[in-house]
Design an enzyme around this catalytic site. Structure first.
Site, PDB file in Angstrom:
ATOM      1  CD  GLN A  71      -2.972   1.316   2.181  1.00  0.00           C
ATOM      2  OE1 GLN A  71      -2.402   1.725   3.325  1.00  0.00           O
ATOM      3  NE2 GLN A  71      -3.970   0.952   2.247  1.00  0.00           N
ATOM      4  CB  CYS A 101      -4.448   6.996   6.077  1.00  0.00           C
ATOM      5  SG  CYS A 101      -3.517   7.328   7.658  1.00  0.00           S
ATOM      6  CE  LYS A 140      -8.752  -0.180   4.320  1.00  0.00           C
ATOM      7  NZ  LYS A 140      -9.105   0.718   5.322  1.00  0.00           N
ATOM      8  CG  ASP A 203     -16.899  -0.802  13.507  1.00  0.00           C
ATOM      9  OD1 ASP A 203     -15.798  -0.906  13.998  1.00  0.00           O
ATOM     10  OD2 ASP A 203     -18.066  -0.113  13.654  1.00  0.00           O
TER      11      ASP A 203
END
Length: 251
Positions: A71, A101, A140, A203
């Protein structure tokens, strides 16, 4: 099973990139328990170009690491492209671009999730990286900068158009950081926009969470991060439960 261009993952639970966590020993452990894909720690593209000791350490791989996903983070298309090429030379099989991020020092450098505020620049970065390498490029991101700007579906379509082969969406905005709960349902809006695989993140701590996340998000798989702290076998446990296989015993 997930297809990332010419690479096929046999399972649909992926280890998330985590700074200070997913180093070579940890990735080796997770792969050893049976994970199809693990991702390196986030590497700053400028550090990669000057080949700092830290950046070279983060992109280390070994024979067990196929496919190896590295990444990269940065805000300059040319620098990101050059860093991607260097990682291909070092053995990367997939390049993942970080637009997710939320950490202040990354965002203040206009990298990570800050780039969701500038879709034009984000698209130029993705296009430059895709053009620079012959291996699959993934991305992402988060749902958006905040709940007033949930632009992940729009950015997802642009990503697919320039050749991104898989998308991972963390079900929070940048302004949420890691607070509150991940909204898996909103990830479905991204899935509606693209034909490439979409991975739900945020989560997910168990097989039940993974099932619910995929059901609500319509995603092709899930990515797990913090729940793997101290549990390198968790990816295998969840993959096995989802696919009706016998999981490796917890040591």
């Amino acid at each position: 099973m997930i297809k990332i261009d010419n690479i096929t993952l046999q399972d649909n639970v992926i280890l998330a990139p985590m700074s200070g966590v997913t180093d070579l020993p940890f990735r080796r452990l997770v792969k050893g328990f049976g994970a199809s894909l693990v991702v390196s720690e986030m590497i700053a593209s400028r550090a990669m170009i000057i080949q700092t000791r830290d950046s070279l350490k983060k992109c280390q791989k070994d024979d067990s690491h196929y496919p190896m996903s590295v990444q990269l983070a940065g805000c300059d298309p040319e620098v990101m492209a050059e860093a991607a090429k260097l990682n291909v030379d070092l053995g990367a099989d997939i390049i993942d671009i970080n637009f997710g991020c939320p950490v202040k020092k990354v965002v203040n450098g206009f990298a990570g999730s800050a780039l969701m505020k500038d879709e034009e620049l984000a698209t130029r970065i993705m296009a430059a990286v895709v053009k620079a390498v012959k291996i699959p490029v993934t991305m992402k991101m988060r749902l958006g900068w905040n709940y007033e700007n949930l632009n992940s579906p729009s950015l997802a379509k642009k990503a697919e158009d320039v050749g991104i082969k898989m998308l991972t969406v963390h079900g929070r905005t940048r302004c949420q950081m890691y607070n509150g709960s991940a909204n898996w349902e909103l990830i479905a809006k991204v899935k509606e926009q693209v034909g490439i695989p979409v991975i739900a993140n945020g989560d997910i701590r168990s097989a039940d969470d993974a099932k619910k996340a995929m059901e609500l998000s319509k995603a092709d798989g899930v990515m797990i991060g913090r729940a793997c702290y101290g549990k390198p076998w968790l990816i295998n446990q969840i993959n096995s439960e989802l696919n009706g296989k016998e999981a490796a015993k917890i040591p």
